[in-house]
Design an enzyme around this catalytic site. Structure first.
Site, PDB file in Angstrom:
ATOM      1  N   SER A 293      41.729  -7.957  21.233  1.00 41.43           N
ATOM      2  CA  SER A 293      42.781  -8.490  20.392  1.00 41.43           C
ATOM      3  C   SER A 293      42.304  -9.588  19.449  1.00 41.43           C
ATOM      4  O   SER A 293      41.549  -9.315  18.526  1.00 41.43           O
ATOM      5  CB  SER A 293      43.921  -8.964  21.301  1.00 41.43           C
ATOM      6  OG  SER A 293      45.106  -9.099  20.589  1.00 41.43           O
ATOM      7  N   ASP A 304      32.725  -7.922   8.954  1.00 41.78           N
ATOM      8  CA  ASP A 304      33.025  -7.287   7.672  1.00 41.78           C
ATOM      9  C   ASP A 304      32.591  -8.152   6.496  1.00 41.78           C
ATOM     10  O   ASP A 304      32.158  -7.632   5.457  1.00 41.78           O
ATOM     11  CB  ASP A 304      34.519  -6.986   7.564  1.00 41.78           C
ATOM     12  CG  ASP A 304      34.915  -5.731   8.330  1.00 41.78           C
ATOM     13  OD1 ASP A 304      34.030  -5.118   8.951  1.00 41.78           O
ATOM     14  OD2 ASP A 304      36.110  -5.376   8.314  1.00 41.78           O
ATOM     15  N   LYS A 318      41.966  -3.227  21.407  1.00 43.14           N
ATOM     16  CA  LYS A 318      43.418  -3.427  21.298  1.00 43.14           C
ATOM     17  C   LYS A 318      43.751  -3.838  19.871  1.00 43.14           C
ATOM     18  O   LYS A 318      43.542  -4.968  19.467  1.00 43.14           O
ATOM     19  CB  LYS A 318      43.921  -4.472  22.277  1.00 43.14           C
ATOM     20  CG  LYS A 318      45.446  -4.622  22.186  1.00 43.14           C
ATOM     21  CD  LYS A 318      45.988  -5.649  23.129  1.00 43.14           C
ATOM     22  CE  LYS A 318      47.508  -5.705  22.994  1.00 43.14           C
ATOM     23  NZ  LYS A 318      47.927  -6.161  21.654  1.00 43.14           N
TER      24      LYS A 318
END
Length: 438
Positions: A293, A304, A318
């Site tokens: 999460s 990224d 999740k």
């Protein structure tokens, strides 16, 4: 007020951030089929009340019915009665009584997502992937998770026995003593010239504690500081706003995460605040199957943006957001999955998880474990939970495999992944990788 969180359904940290719930915005359900099903439910309830072999508690039956409806949707939706709702609000503040164990439900069993650092659960040796089959000798298989949570809670200083099922071992009992869980979610120290910061969960104090840790490391190491390890292993998640705050410490703006709901226009984007604390500092993030999460949001954002090298094992996966919607005085609340979240590169990690840039296992697999690696690794993921949401982009979790890098047979150290991260930051390989990313 509707509350939003991104951690798993937990007996520990429940990540929350508030936004407004307007009851008038609830969708209308004036459908004949719906009313017919409600008539069927009323008839069945009446039959139970009058013909069941024993008297029943009508309130308990209704609560179980509501919870059954919600839990049939996905592993993280559920009903919270007034007592459970109050308990959840206390947990969100970062200090509460309990065992310090993060759980969800899988095939009727209670599955351990992660024990929290320095809590009764971690000190007892409970591990991610363990199943809890009984509490104080009483089986809980098939029991609603909220009921199991109630049994695990209790006055500090009281004992509780959990029966643990662990792969390749006979079931065994563990006795724990309940205590007040104080979520000191950030710890740090220096490894020579490399800073080490561990974030064990994301509660209301995490971003402030992280900034304090960075300030202390910069003061202690000064210009000698050559790198940073951010350890998110076995971090089950928590507050969405804290994930954004932590990411902001290492990014000078840019998107951290976006969430998308049922409607095409239901999109929210969360951006890092300008003011990166450690510009140009080499960073390695450690993750594993217990990283879920909010921890995945941070790892995915820095990966990224090519701001950090992610090392370790594929995370839990999740990628959904739950809203806690109060139902009014003395009626409790519902925890309902309302959106998915996406990394800055527009990748949904629901079920798939974050893959590390450099895969490193913490322990060496035995020959027997290698033979059953598919069964073993499937247990450590969101995708394997009953009724788990599909990944809407069709992304799948990496198939079970033997890790590319695992400890040698004669390894006697304490933390192989940490040692590999330190070695990587000290090597010329990192400088090459950093230049490639730039």
């Amino acid at each position: 007020m509707r509350l939003r969180f991104i951690g798993p359904a937990l007996a520990g940290v429940l990540g929350l951030s508030a936004f407004v719930w307007n009851a008038d915005s609830a969708p209308e359900t004036n459908h004949a089929d719906t009313y017919a099903q409600l008539d069927l439910f009323a008839e069945i309830l009446a039959r139970v009340q009058t013909e069941y072999v024993e008297g029943v508690d009508e309130a308990e039956v209704m609560e179980a019915s509501i919870d059954g409806m919600l839990t049939s949707l996905d592993p993280h939706s559920s009903y919270l009665n007034p007592e459970e709702y109050r308990s959840m609000q206390v947990q969100a503040s970062g200090e509460y009584g309990g065992l310090g164990i993060e759980i969800t439900q899988q095939d009727g069993f209670i599955l351990v997502v992660s024990p929290m650092d320095d809590t009764p659960a971690s000190r007892a040796g409970i591990q991610p992937g363990d199943y809890i089959s009984a509490i104080n000798g009483e089986p809980i298989v098939g029991q609603p998770m909220n009921d199991s949570l109630k049994e695990m809670r209790g006055a500090p200083g009281t004992d509780i026995s959990l029966t643990i099922l662990r792969e390749d071992k006979e079931p065994f009992d563990v006795t724990l003593t309940r205590e007040i869980i104080k979520q000191n979610s950030v710890t740090y120290h220096a490894e020579d010239t490399i800073g080490y910061i561990r974030i064990s969960s994301f509660n209301e104090r995490t971003t402030d504690s992280l900034n304090d840790a960075i300030t202390s490391l910069k003061r202690d190491l000064g210009s000698k500081m050559t790198g940073l390890i951010l350890d998110l292993r076995n971090n089950p998640g928590g507050l969405l706003n804290q994930a954004v705050g932590v990411s902001s410490a290492f990014l000078d703006g840019g998107e951290v995460v976006s969430t998308r709901g049922r409607q095409a226009n239901d999109v929210q984007r969360y951006n890092a605040r300008p003011g990166e604390r450690l510009p140009d500092m080499p960073i390695v993030i450690l993750i594993n199957g217990g990283s879920a999460s909010a921890a995945e949001i941070v790892a995915g954002a820095l990966q990224d943006h090519k701001r950090a090298t992610v090392m370790g094992e594929t995370s839990f996966g999740k990628g959904s957001v739950q809203s806690v919607i109060p139902l009014g005085p003395q009626r409790g609340a519902i925890r309902l999955t309302t959106s998915r979240y996406y990394t800055p590169s527009n990748a949904s990690i629901q079920g798939a998880g974050i893959d590390p840039d450099i895969e490193v296992a913490q322990s060496r697999l035995t020959d027997e474990e290698m033979e059953h690696i598919e069964t073993r690794q499937k247990r450590y993921s969101e995708a394997n939970l009953r009724n788990a949401l599909e990944n809407d982009q069709g992304r799948e979790r990496r198939p079970p495999h033997i890790p590319a890098d695992q400890p040698p047979a004669d390894y006697e150290g304490e933390d192989y992944q940490l040692e590999r991260a330190l070695s990587y930051l000290r090597s010329t390989d990192f400088a090459t990788e950093l230049a490639h990313k730039g």
